[in-house]
Design a protein around this motif. Structure first.
Motif, PDB file in Angstrom:
ATOM      1  N   ARG A 136       0.852  -1.195   0.000  1.00  0.00           N
ATOM      2  CA  ARG A 136       0.000   0.000   0.000  1.00  0.00           C
ATOM      3  C   ARG A 136       0.883   1.239   0.000  1.00  0.00           C
ATOM      4  O   ARG A 136       1.722   1.413   0.878  1.00  0.00           O
ATOM      5  CB  ARG A 136      -0.919  -0.012   1.217  1.00  0.00           C
ATOM      6  CG  ARG A 136      -1.982   1.069   1.206  1.00  0.00           C
ATOM      7  CD  ARG A 136      -3.044   0.782   2.258  1.00  0.00           C
ATOM      8  NE  ARG A 136      -2.495   0.767   3.597  1.00  0.00           N
ATOM      9  CZ  ARG A 136      -2.426   1.840   4.391  1.00  0.00           C
ATOM     10  NH1 ARG A 136      -2.862   3.015   3.954  1.00  0.00           N
ATOM     11  NH2 ARG A 136      -1.937   1.749   5.604  1.00  0.00           N
ATOM     12  N   HIS A 174      -7.782  -2.044  -1.796  1.00  0.00           N
ATOM     13  CA  HIS A 174      -8.753  -1.066  -1.293  1.00  0.00           C
ATOM     14  C   HIS A 174      -9.973  -1.767  -0.714  1.00  0.00           C
ATOM     15  O   HIS A 174     -10.445  -1.433   0.379  1.00  0.00           O
ATOM     16  CB  HIS A 174      -9.154  -0.135  -2.437  1.00  0.00           C
ATOM     17  CG  HIS A 174      -9.912   1.082  -2.000  1.00  0.00           C
ATOM     18  ND1 HIS A 174     -11.221   1.035  -1.603  1.00  0.00           N
ATOM     19  CD2 HIS A 174      -9.532   2.381  -1.883  1.00  0.00           C
ATOM     20  CE1 HIS A 174     -11.633   2.243  -1.276  1.00  0.00           C
ATOM     21  NE2 HIS A 174     -10.628   3.086  -1.439  1.00  0.00           N
ATOM     22  N   GLU A 220       3.025  -1.810   8.211  1.00  0.00           N
ATOM     23  CA  GLU A 220       1.883  -2.654   7.862  1.00  0.00           C
ATOM     24  C   GLU A 220       2.314  -3.768   6.906  1.00  0.00           C
ATOM     25  O   GLU A 220       1.913  -4.922   7.060  1.00  0.00           O
ATOM     26  CB  GLU A 220       0.806  -1.796   7.215  1.00  0.00           C
ATOM     27  CG  GLU A 220      -0.404  -2.575   6.709  1.00  0.00           C
ATOM     28  CD  GLU A 220      -1.358  -1.705   5.922  1.00  0.00           C
ATOM     29  OE1 GLU A 220      -2.505  -1.572   6.335  1.00  0.00           O
ATOM     30  OE2 GLU A 220      -0.945  -1.154   4.875  1.00  0.00           O
ATOM     31  N   GLU A 240     -10.189  -4.867   0.338  1.00  0.00           N
ATOM     32  CA  GLU A 240      -9.827  -5.637   1.522  1.00  0.00           C
ATOM     33  C   GLU A 240      -9.745  -4.744   2.754  1.00  0.00           C
ATOM     34  O   GLU A 240     -10.130  -5.134   3.848  1.00  0.00           O
ATOM     35  CB  GLU A 240      -8.489  -6.345   1.305  1.00  0.00           C
ATOM     36  CG  GLU A 240      -8.081  -7.225   2.485  1.00  0.00           C
ATOM     37  CD  GLU A 240      -6.822  -8.024   2.201  1.00  0.00           C
ATOM     38  OE1 GLU A 240      -6.116  -7.685   1.228  1.00  0.00           O
ATOM     39  OE2 GLU A 240      -6.551  -8.951   2.961  1.00  0.00           O
ATOM     40  N   GLN A 241      -9.261  -3.506   2.571  1.00  0.00           N
ATOM     41  CA  GLN A 241      -9.112  -2.601   3.703  1.00  0.00           C
ATOM     42  C   GLN A 241     -10.428  -1.965   4.135  1.00  0.00           C
ATOM     43  O   GLN A 241     -10.716  -1.854   5.324  1.00  0.00           O
ATOM     44  CB  GLN A 241      -8.111  -1.499   3.358  1.00  0.00           C
ATOM     45  CG  GLN A 241      -7.880  -0.515   4.511  1.00  0.00           C
ATOM     46  CD  GLN A 241      -6.850   0.540   4.173  1.00  0.00           C
ATOM     47  OE1 GLN A 241      -6.326   0.589   3.065  1.00  0.00           O
ATOM     48  NE2 GLN A 241      -6.544   1.389   5.122  1.00  0.00           N
ATOM     49  N   SER A 247      -4.699   6.954   3.778  1.00  0.00           N
ATOM     50  CA  SER A 247      -4.210   6.655   5.130  1.00  0.00           C
ATOM     51  C   SER A 247      -2.752   7.042   5.260  1.00  0.00           C
ATOM     52  O   SER A 247      -1.991   7.035   4.299  1.00  0.00           O
ATOM     53  CB  SER A 247      -4.378   5.154   5.420  1.00  0.00           C
ATOM     54  OG  SER A 247      -5.733   4.804   5.312  1.00  0.00           O
TER      55      SER A 247
END
Length: 299
Positions: free
Chosen positions: A30, A285, A45, A287-288, A298
């Protein structure tokens, strides 16, 4: 190759720092909208570690990270380049930026991260594949025959492995398409081999969402591609056309034409490579956030 996490392995880390493609093969990276930089939380992350551990390794190896383009910018400069972050602490005055090379280097330094270990294993595989093989010229006929037999056997073994891998991949693709709701074509290596119109791509994504109970509109797809700088944003006549960045990266292209009534138009098509990249953005996107509707970037 020696252990990449050792201080003495600086030379090896420098030689491998350019193989950032390994990151996308190991997991979904990401990034910020430029698709090139990450913040400290994003790096943490990806490697599934605490952000403080990231800062520790940067501090201990600052000269290495600086050589990869690592930098710390003031908040105003960051927001000018990337926009405002919804979850950025109001007290934060500086933001660390990791180019992909710096993110890869961290993976070569981390010991207590399973993701980092996979990164190093793949780098080792790449190094072995790139190694130059030196052949000895046979001095006698028996040696030549043995060398030839060995070469034929190695070729047959490689072919058999490739065929087995292809069969295994087809089975895996079928299983993924059926059982894994958040894995798209790009992740299963079944991406298109042709350039397609942006509307057709958006239609595919929309249909993918229907099969998974996710409401996706064409505008959701376009907004994501605009944020990722694959398509042009803003209130302008060329909105949603391929950006110069996308054209340079080989992700998309614009083709001009003239209709029968004399009206000029532009057709935007996305390449197989661009589709692959876009699918990774889309699945990450969803999945988050559980949706493809636009969200704030973010930190």
């Amino acid at each position: 190759m020696q252990d990449l996490t050792l201080p003495a392995a600086r030379t090896e880390r420098d030689q491998l720092a350019g193989r950032t493609d390994v990151l996308d093969k190991v997991g979904v990276l990401r990034t910020l909208p430029d698709d090139m930089n990450l913040t400290t939380p994003m790096v943490a992350e990806f490697y599934q570690i605490d952000a403080d551990l990231v800062r520790y390794h940067v501090k201990s190896n600052r000269d290495e990270f600086d050589s990869d383009g690592y930098r710390v910018v003031v908040r105003a400069a960051f927001e000018s380049e990337f926009g405002s972050l919804s979850n950025l602490d109001p007290k934060v005055r500086q933001v660390a930026l990791f180019p992909r090379r710096a993110a890869l280097r961290l993976g070569m330094l981390l010991r207590d991260s399973e993701v980092a270990r996979r990164v190093r294993d793949m780098l080792l595989d790449v190094e072995r594949a790139d190694a130059t093989v030196h052949f000895l010229i046979p001095k006698t006929l028996p040696e030549a025959l043995r060398a030839y037999a060995t070469e034929v056997e190695a070729h047959e073994l490689t072919t058999a492995r490739a065929e087995a891998a292809e069969t295994s991949n087809r089975v895996l693709v079928s299983r993924i398409e059926k059982d894994a709701p958040l894995v798209a074509k790009a992740e299963a290596h079944t991406a298109s081999i042709t350039w397609i119109h942006r509307q057709d791509f958006a239609r595919e994504v929309k249909q993918w969402g229907v099969g998974r109970g996710i409401v996706i509109s064409h505008e959701h797809v376009y907004e994501l591609l605009r944020r990722k700088k694959m398509m042009i944003a803003g209130d302008r006549s060329d909105r949603n056309q391929a950006s110069s960045h996308a054209i340079t990266a080989g992700w998309a292209r614009n083709t001009k034409g003239t209709a029968e009534n004399g009206h000029e138009y532009v057709t935007t098509r996305i390449s197989p490579r661009g589709q692959d990249v876009a699918w990774k953005w889309i699945t990450a996107h969803v999945e988050q956030f559980g949706t493809l509707a636009p969200q704030e970037v973010s930190a």
